[in-house]
Design a protein around this motif. Structure first.
Motif, mmCIF file in Angstrom:
data_model
loop_
_atom_site.group_PDB
_atom_site.id
_atom_site.type_symbol
_atom_site.label_atom_id
_atom_site.label_comp_id
_atom_site.label_asym_id
_atom_site.label_seq_id
_atom_site.Cartn_x
_atom_site.Cartn_y
_atom_site.Cartn_z
ATOM 1 N N VAL A 198 0.870 -1.168 0.000
ATOM 2 C CA VAL A 198 0.000 0.000 0.000
ATOM 3 C C VAL A 198 0.911 1.223 0.000
ATOM 4 C CG1 VAL A 198 -1.735 1.312 1.276
ATOM 5 C CG2 VAL A 198 -1.916 -1.183 1.117
ATOM 6 N N VAL A 199 0.674 2.110 -0.955
ATOM 7 C CA VAL A 199 1.518 3.281 -1.146
ATOM 8 C C VAL A 199 0.693 4.531 -0.881
ATOM 9 C CG1 VAL A 199 2.985 4.534 -2.781
ATOM 10 C CG2 VAL A 199 2.771 2.041 -2.954
ATOM 11 N N ASP A 200 1.251 5.420 -0.052
ATOM 12 C CA ASP A 200 0.611 6.718 0.158
ATOM 13 C C ASP A 200 1.456 7.794 -0.497
ATOM 14 O OD1 ASP A 200 2.523 7.948 2.128
ATOM 15 O OD2 ASP A 200 1.849 6.279 3.381
ATOM 16 N N GLN A 201 0.911 8.985 -0.621
ATOM 17 C CA GLN A 201 1.611 10.098 -1.262
ATOM 18 C C GLN A 201 2.205 11.066 -0.254
ATOM 19 O OE1 GLN A 201 -1.967 11.538 -3.180
ATOM 20 N NE2 GLN A 201 -0.898 11.352 -5.138
ATOM 21 N N GLY A 202 1.730 11.006 0.958
ATOM 22 C CA GLY A 202 2.102 12.037 1.914
ATOM 23 C C GLY A 202 3.029 11.542 2.982
ATOM 24 N N VAL A 240 -1.559 -7.043 11.423
ATOM 25 C CA VAL A 240 -0.762 -7.258 10.214
ATOM 26 C C VAL A 240 0.428 -8.160 10.545
ATOM 27 C CG1 VAL A 240 0.724 -6.143 8.499
ATOM 28 C CG2 VAL A 240 -1.482 -5.121 9.088
ATOM 29 N N GLY A 241 1.105 -7.882 11.649
ATOM 30 C CA GLY A 241 2.240 -8.696 12.053
ATOM 31 C C GLY A 241 1.863 -10.130 12.370
ATOM 32 N N ALA A 242 0.688 -10.314 12.969
ATOM 33 C CA ALA A 242 0.239 -11.664 13.324
ATOM 34 C C ALA A 242 -0.139 -12.483 12.091
ATOM 35 C CB ALA A 242 -0.945 -11.580 14.280
ATOM 36 N N LEU A 243 -0.643 -11.844 11.057
ATOM 37 C CA LEU A 243 -1.110 -12.551 9.870
ATOM 38 C C LEU A 243 -0.048 -12.717 8.794
ATOM 39 C CD1 LEU A 243 -4.614 -10.871 9.544
ATOM 40 C CD2 LEU A 243 -4.108 -13.180 10.376
ATOM 41 N N SER A 244 1.041 -11.977 8.881
ATOM 42 C CA SER A 244 2.044 -12.004 7.816
ATOM 43 C C SER A 244 3.335 -12.664 8.282
ATOM 44 C CB SER A 244 2.326 -10.576 7.329
ATOM 45 O OG SER A 244 2.857 -9.782 8.364
ATOM 46 N N HIS A 245 4.096 -13.142 7.292
ATOM 47 C CA HIS A 245 5.441 -13.657 7.577
ATOM 48 C C HIS A 245 6.355 -12.506 7.957
ATOM 49 C CE1 HIS A 245 4.682 -17.693 6.308
ATOM 50 N NE2 HIS A 245 4.395 -17.353 5.070
ATOM 51 N N ALA A 246 6.158 -11.366 7.281
ATOM 52 C CA ALA A 246 6.976 -10.175 7.508
ATOM 53 C C ALA A 246 6.205 -8.975 6.989
ATOM 54 C CB ALA A 246 8.309 -10.298 6.783
ATOM 55 N N TRP A 247 6.505 -7.802 7.519
ATOM 56 C CA TRP A 247 5.963 -6.559 6.992
ATOM 57 C C TRP A 247 6.990 -5.467 7.240
ATOM 58 C CZ3 TRP A 247 4.757 -2.054 9.670
ATOM 59 C CH2 TRP A 247 4.752 -2.133 11.061
ATOM 60 N N GLY A 248 6.873 -4.388 6.485
ATOM 61 C CA GLY A 248 7.829 -3.308 6.662
ATOM 62 C C GLY A 248 7.412 -2.057 5.928
ATOM 63 N N VAL A 249 8.296 -1.088 5.963
ATOM 64 C CA VAL A 249 8.048 0.228 5.377
ATOM 65 C C VAL A 249 9.294 0.639 4.610
ATOM 66 C CG1 VAL A 249 7.495 2.642 5.896
ATOM 67 C CG2 VAL A 249 6.641 0.829 7.384
ATOM 68 N N ARG A 250 9.100 1.279 3.460
ATOM 69 C CA ARG A 250 10.211 1.850 2.709
ATOM 70 C C ARG A 250 9.696 3.090 1.975
ATOM 71 N NH1 ARG A 250 8.685 -2.285 -1.061
ATOM 72 N NH2 ARG A 250 8.271 -1.324 -3.080
ATOM 73 N N PRO A 251 10.599 3.984 1.572
ATOM 74 C CA PRO A 251 10.162 5.135 0.781
ATOM 75 C C PRO A 251 9.636 4.668 -0.574
ATOM 76 C CG PRO A 251 12.417 5.429 1.566
ATOM 77 C CD PRO A 251 12.022 4.022 1.865
ATOM 78 N N ASP A 297 9.042 5.154 -4.735
ATOM 79 C CA ASP A 297 10.049 5.392 -5.766
ATOM 80 C C ASP A 297 10.420 6.862 -5.939
ATOM 81 O OD1 ASP A 297 10.303 2.705 -6.310
ATOM 82 O OD2 ASP A 297 8.791 2.741 -7.909
ATOM 83 N N ASP A 298 9.463 7.785 -5.739
ATOM 84 C CA ASP A 298 9.795 9.199 -5.928
ATOM 85 C C ASP A 298 10.207 9.883 -4.627
ATOM 86 O OD1 ASP A 298 7.432 9.718 -4.575
ATOM 87 O OD2 ASP A 298 6.342 10.380 -6.350
ATOM 88 N N GLY A 299 10.198 9.161 -3.517
ATOM 89 C CA GLY A 299 10.671 9.697 -2.254
ATOM 90 C C GLY A 299 9.704 10.600 -1.519
ATOM 91 N N ARG A 300 8.504 10.798 -2.058
ATOM 92 C CA ARG A 300 7.541 11.693 -1.410
ATOM 93 C C ARG A 300 6.586 10.962 -0.485
ATOM 94 N NH1 ARG A 300 7.247 14.881 -6.763
ATOM 95 N NH2 ARG A 300 6.219 13.009 -7.418
#
Length: 161
Positions: free
Chosen positions: A102-106, A130-141, A143-146
């Motif tokens: 899931v990608v947000d703009q802000g 989310v953590g209980a249902l998934s093998h792993a989850w995370g956050v990253r910027p 592609d445009d960094g915004r």
């Protein structure tokens, strides 16, 4: 009419170019990407879209239920905690599992993280789910960094032929 819109202007992940056609389903590749307005009503639309696509791909009901819950939590967070106009979602099914992004703009003042909520609090448990249902989850910027991408890897359960 559905509020879900397709667009090549939204790039939901580093692998978006492999989709071939942005915002569309490619038979045999088991990938889908879509976006919708950053409104609370879009959470239900995202759940319906995910359920329809995963059923089409032959995922079992438990895996569909888990994926809907994860998408619901991630989209809700993007709508509530960022200043986005739209939110994007990508599904990618592989032999090892289902990747949901899931990608947000802000920008939000803090990075998403699981927290323990008090028994009298009505919210704050989404990322624990989310953590209980998934093998792993995370956050990253993104592609445009915004904005940012919040992803989760789920087991995909049994696939029907």
């Amino acid at each position: 009419m559905s509020r879900i819109a397709h667009s090549c202007g939204v790039v939901p992940s580093h692998d978006a170019l492999s989709l071939g056609l942005c915002g569309s389903f490619l038979p045999g590749r088991r990938q889908d990407a879509f976006h919708f307005p950053a409104l609370t009503t879009s959470v239900a639309e995202a759940r319906r879209r995910v359920l329809a696509r995963l059923r089409e791909w032959g995922m079992d009901e438990m895996a569909c239920d888990d994926a809907q819950l994860v998408v619901s939590e991630l989209v809700t967070n993007a709508v509530r905690h960022t200043d986005s106009d739209k939110v994007s979602c990508q599904l990618r099914l592989s032999g090892t599992g289902l990747r949901i992004e899931v990608v947000d703009q802000g920008h939000a003042p803090t990075e998403p993280r699981a927290r323990c909520s008090g028994t009298d609090e009505e919210s704050g448990r989404g990322l624990l789910l989310v953590g209980a249902l998934s093998h792993a989850w995370g956050v990253r910027p993104d592609d445009d960094g915004r904005g940012r991408v919040v992803w989760a890897d789920l087991p995909h359960g049994r696939l029907t032929p």
